[in-house]
Design a protein around this motif. Structure first.
Motif, PDB file in Angstrom:
ATOM      1  N   PHE A   1      16.523  -9.557   3.407  1.00  0.00           N
ATOM      2  CA  PHE A   1      15.262 -10.113   2.938  1.00  0.00           C
ATOM      3  C   PHE A   1      14.152  -9.086   2.780  1.00  0.00           C
ATOM      4  O   PHE A   1      13.001  -9.441   2.531  1.00  0.00           O
ATOM      5  N   GLY A   2      14.485  -7.805   2.920  1.00  0.00           N
ATOM      6  CA  GLY A   2      13.506  -6.768   2.681  1.00  0.00           C
ATOM      7  C   GLY A   2      12.260  -6.926   3.519  1.00  0.00           C
ATOM      8  O   GLY A   2      12.301  -7.333   4.681  1.00  0.00           O
ATOM      9  N   TYR A   3      11.122  -6.625   2.909  1.00  0.00           N
ATOM     10  CA  TYR A   3       9.834  -6.762   3.588  1.00  0.00           C
ATOM     11  C   TYR A   3       8.846  -7.356   2.585  1.00  0.00           C
ATOM     12  O   TYR A   3       8.641  -6.815   1.499  1.00  0.00           O
ATOM     13  N   THR A   4       8.249  -8.469   2.953  1.00  0.00           N
ATOM     14  CA  THR A   4       7.331  -9.177   2.060  1.00  0.00           C
ATOM     15  C   THR A   4       5.890  -8.977   2.504  1.00  0.00           C
ATOM     16  O   THR A   4       5.562  -9.172   3.678  1.00  0.00           O
ATOM     17  N   ALA A   5       5.034  -8.591   1.582  1.00  0.00           N
ATOM     18  CA  ALA A   5       3.596  -8.472   1.840  1.00  0.00           C
ATOM     19  C   ALA A   5       2.875  -9.462   0.941  1.00  0.00           C
ATOM     20  O   ALA A   5       3.029  -9.423  -0.284  1.00  0.00           O
ATOM     21  N   THR A   6       2.114 -10.341   1.526  1.00  0.00           N
ATOM     22  CA  THR A   6       1.422 -11.370   0.759  1.00  0.00           C
ATOM     23  C   THR A   6      -0.032 -11.017   0.475  1.00  0.00           C
ATOM     24  O   THR A   6      -0.839 -11.881   0.139  1.00  0.00           O
ATOM     25  N   SER A   7      -0.348  -9.752   0.610  1.00  0.00           N
ATOM     26  CA  SER A   7      -1.677  -9.261   0.264  1.00  0.00           C
ATOM     27  C   SER A   7      -1.551  -7.815  -0.205  1.00  0.00           C
ATOM     28  O   SER A   7      -0.835  -7.026   0.421  1.00  0.00           O
ATOM     29  N   PRO A   8      -2.231  -7.457  -1.278  1.00  0.00           N
ATOM     30  CA  PRO A   8      -2.156  -6.066  -1.728  1.00  0.00           C
ATOM     31  C   PRO A   8      -2.760  -5.092  -0.738  1.00  0.00           C
ATOM     32  O   PRO A   8      -2.470  -3.890  -0.781  1.00  0.00           O
ATOM     33  N   GLU A   9      -3.603  -5.588   0.181  1.00  0.00           N
ATOM     34  CA  GLU A   9      -4.219  -4.722   1.170  1.00  0.00           C
ATOM     35  C   GLU A   9      -3.320  -4.480   2.387  1.00  0.00           C
ATOM     36  O   GLU A   9      -3.642  -3.660   3.245  1.00  0.00           O
ATOM     37  N   GLU A  10      -2.208  -5.196   2.470  1.00  0.00           N
ATOM     38  CA  GLU A  10      -1.334  -5.054   3.629  1.00  0.00           C
ATOM     39  C   GLU A  10      -0.668  -3.677   3.640  1.00  0.00           C
ATOM     40  O   GLU A  10      -0.125  -3.233   2.627  1.00  0.00           O
ATOM     41  N   THR A  11      -0.720  -3.014   4.786  1.00  0.00           N
ATOM     42  CA  THR A  11      -0.132  -1.686   4.916  1.00  0.00           C
ATOM     43  C   THR A  11       1.379  -1.799   5.050  1.00  0.00           C
ATOM     44  O   THR A  11       1.867  -2.511   5.926  1.00  0.00           O
ATOM     45  N   PRO A  12       2.152  -1.122   4.222  1.00  0.00           N
ATOM     46  CA  PRO A  12       3.616  -1.211   4.311  1.00  0.00           C
ATOM     47  C   PRO A  12       4.131  -0.498   5.551  1.00  0.00           C
ATOM     48  O   PRO A  12       3.501   0.438   6.049  1.00  0.00           O
ATOM     49  N   PRO A  13       5.295  -0.912   6.072  1.00  0.00           N
ATOM     50  CA  PRO A  13       5.858  -0.250   7.253  1.00  0.00           C
ATOM     51  C   PRO A  13       6.289   1.183   6.960  1.00  0.00           C
ATOM     52  O   PRO A  13       6.318   2.022   7.859  1.00  0.00           O
ATOM     53  N   VAL A  14       6.633   1.479   5.710  1.00  0.00           N
ATOM     54  CA  VAL A  14       6.950   2.840   5.267  1.00  0.00           C
ATOM     55  C   VAL A  14       6.349   3.026   3.881  1.00  0.00           C
ATOM     56  O   VAL A  14       6.117   2.067   3.158  1.00  0.00           O
ATOM     57  N   GLU A  15       6.094   4.261   3.528  1.00  0.00           N
ATOM     58  CA  GLU A  15       5.588   4.530   2.195  1.00  0.00           C
ATOM     59  C   GLU A  15       6.740   4.452   1.191  1.00  0.00           C
ATOM     60  O   GLU A  15       7.759   5.122   1.363  1.00  0.00           O
ATOM     61  N   PRO A  16       6.606   3.634   0.157  1.00  0.00           N
ATOM     62  CA  PRO A  16       7.694   3.522  -0.815  1.00  0.00           C
ATOM     63  C   PRO A  16       7.868   4.810  -1.619  1.00  0.00           C
ATOM     64  O   PRO A  16       6.914   5.550  -1.847  1.00  0.00           O
ATOM     65  N   ASP A  17       9.111   5.053  -2.027  1.00  0.00           N
ATOM     66  CA  ASP A  17       9.426   6.234  -2.829  1.00  0.00           C
ATOM     67  C   ASP A  17       9.255   5.974  -4.318  1.00  0.00           C
ATOM     68  O   ASP A  17       9.058   6.907  -5.099  1.00  0.00           O
ATOM     69  N   HIS A  18       9.334   4.700  -4.714  1.00  0.00           N
ATOM     70  CA  HIS A  18       9.236   4.326  -6.127  1.00  0.00           C
ATOM     71  C   HIS A  18       8.555   2.971  -6.229  1.00  0.00           C
ATOM     72  O   HIS A  18       8.528   2.203  -5.262  1.00  0.00           O
ATOM     73  N   THR A  19       8.021   2.671  -7.410  1.00  0.00           N
ATOM     74  CA  THR A  19       7.389   1.373  -7.648  1.00  0.00           C
ATOM     75  C   THR A  19       7.926   0.774  -8.944  1.00  0.00           C
ATOM     76  O   THR A  19       8.018   1.464  -9.968  1.00  0.00           O
ATOM     77  N   VAL A  20       8.285  -0.503  -8.883  1.00  0.00           N
ATOM     78  CA  VAL A  20       8.679  -1.286 -10.056  1.00  0.00           C
ATOM     79  C   VAL A  20       7.715  -2.456 -10.137  1.00  0.00           C
ATOM     80  O   VAL A  20       7.480  -3.148  -9.133  1.00  0.00           O
ATOM     81  N   THR A  21       7.133  -2.689 -11.297  1.00  0.00           N
ATOM     82  CA  THR A  21       6.188  -3.785 -11.443  1.00  0.00           C
ATOM     83  C   THR A  21       6.834  -4.957 -12.163  1.00  0.00           C
ATOM     84  O   THR A  21       7.787  -4.795 -12.929  1.00  0.00           O
ATOM     85  N   CYS A  22       6.313  -6.142 -11.901  1.00  0.00           N
ATOM     86  CA  CYS A  22       6.790  -7.371 -12.540  1.00  0.00           C
ATOM     87  C   CYS A  22       5.733  -7.806 -13.551  1.00  0.00           C
ATOM     88  O   CYS A  22       4.573  -8.034 -13.182  1.00  0.00           O
ATOM     89  N   GLU A  23       6.146  -7.928 -14.804  1.00  0.00           N
ATOM     90  CA  GLU A  23       5.196  -8.103 -15.896  1.00  0.00           C
ATOM     91  C   GLU A  23       5.498  -9.339 -16.741  1.00  0.00           C
ATOM     92  O   GLU A  23       6.648  -9.791 -16.809  1.00  0.00           O
ATOM     93  N   ILE A  24       4.457  -9.853 -17.389  1.00  0.00           N
ATOM     94  CA  ILE A  24       4.574 -10.904 -18.410  1.00  0.00           C
ATOM     95  C   ILE A  24       3.758 -10.454 -19.609  1.00  0.00           C
ATOM     96  O   ILE A  24       2.591 -10.071 -19.464  1.00  0.00           O
ATOM     97  N   GLN A  25       4.377 -10.478 -20.792  1.00  0.00           N
ATOM     98  CA  GLN A  25       3.689 -10.013 -22.000  1.00  0.00           C
ATOM     99  C   GLN A  25       3.845 -11.038 -23.116  1.00  0.00           C
ATOM    100  O   GLN A  25       4.958 -11.292 -23.594  1.00  0.00           O
TER     101      GLN A  25
END
Length: 297
Positions: free
Chosen positions: A91-115
């Motif tokens: 189940f990974g790690y879920t953050a329900t706020s953009p201000e929440e500090t992650p337990p580790v710094e991510p190495d990459h970012t993938v965004t979810c988009e609607i166009q």
């Protein structure tokens, strides 16, 4: 029962009932101690009362120790608790706020988009980048720039053909809203195919190559293993995976593939809203419903 035990059962590991058994044993032992104490106060033999209390107290202490050991073992085996700060294998790690500090710094970012797309009743739903290469042990942050998305593995445990490396559990995030993010650490080498479950049929799928383009996910669509009821990617999802830019070897060599790199044909909408209306239609003429049907092409 503790959250840790619940998480362990959710992961599919065996629970042999020792926790419940030891708890009953402890309560039974404590009840016997109380009964013997009452008997002593009623004038029973001092020798009998002393012996019975000592033996029962020993049993109760043993039960307490056993329960503590069992609970400790279960706690130590819980490696997938979203309540803690770890990134779980399922189940990974879920953050329900953009201000929440992650337990580790991510190495990459993938965004979810609607166009939105002019002339189309349904917009494009996609991951950006749609193809990505990472190293084993890297953590990827899935950022919800738009709402109502999740990250879901193609795995027989979730009803799909296996398009992740052997031994990888059926990982999945909850459906999240805009601004939330989800972290997942890709430990095993190979190809990982995943989707946004609410928007898969519209082409919202992704592919991550971890180390090398190997494993079941490197197989052509429709040829990956799975049970009789496991289904492969379908509709626009299948078109996206069949785009030459999404070939596992190409992703491995390029490092990443953008949604814009895919051909328009690979993004073609194969489901359209059904038009309901006219005689017997049960609605106003020309009105649309959100129920998709195959366009037959």
């Amino acid at each position: 029962m503790s959250d840790e035990v619940d998480d362990e059962l959710t992961d599919g590991s065996e629970y042999d009932g020792r926790y419940a058994y030891d708890r009953r044993k402890l309560l039974s032992g404590l009840g016997t101690v109380g009964a013997m104490a009452v008997a002593g106060c009623s004038g029973g033999s001092n020798d009998t009362t002393t012996t019975g209390s000592t033996d029962t107290t020993t049993d109760a202490a043993t039960a307490t120790e056993t329960m503590q050991e069992t609970t400790t073992t279960q706690d130590e085996g819980d490696t997938d608790s979203d309540a803690g700060s770890e990134i779980g294998a399922r189940f990974g790690y879920t953050a329900t706020s953009p201000e929440e500090t992650p337990p580790v710094e991510p190495d990459h970012t993938v965004t979810c988009e609607i166009q939105p797309v002019e002339g189309r009743p349904i917009p494009q739903f996609y991951f950006e980048p749609v193809g990505l290469t990472v190293e084993p042990g890297d953590t990827v942050k899935f950022q919800m720039n738009t709402p109502h998305h999740n990250v879901n593995a193609y795995h027989p445990g979730l009803g799909y053909t296996q398009r992740v490396p052997d031994g990888v559990p059926p990982f999945s995030s909850p459906v999240l809203t805009g601004g939330d993010y989800w972290l997942y650490t890709f430990e095993e080498e190979g190809v990982y195919d995943y989707m946004c479950a609410p928007h898969e049929v519209f082409g919202m799928v992704g592919r991550i190559v971890v180390g090398s383009a190997t494993g079941p996910g490197a197989s052509p669509i429709g040829e990956a293993p799975g049970g009789e009821r496991a289904r492969p990617p379908e509709f626009t999802a299948a078109l996206v995976y069949e785009d030459p830019a999404m070939a596992p070897d190409n992703i491995a060599s390029q490092g990443s593939v953008s949604w814009a790199d895919l051909a328009d044909e690979s993004k073609r909408l194969t489901l359209v809203p059904a038009e309901v209306g006219g005689e017997g239609g049960g609605g106003e003429s020309g009105s649309e419903t959100p129920t998709p049907t195959p366009d037959g092409n």
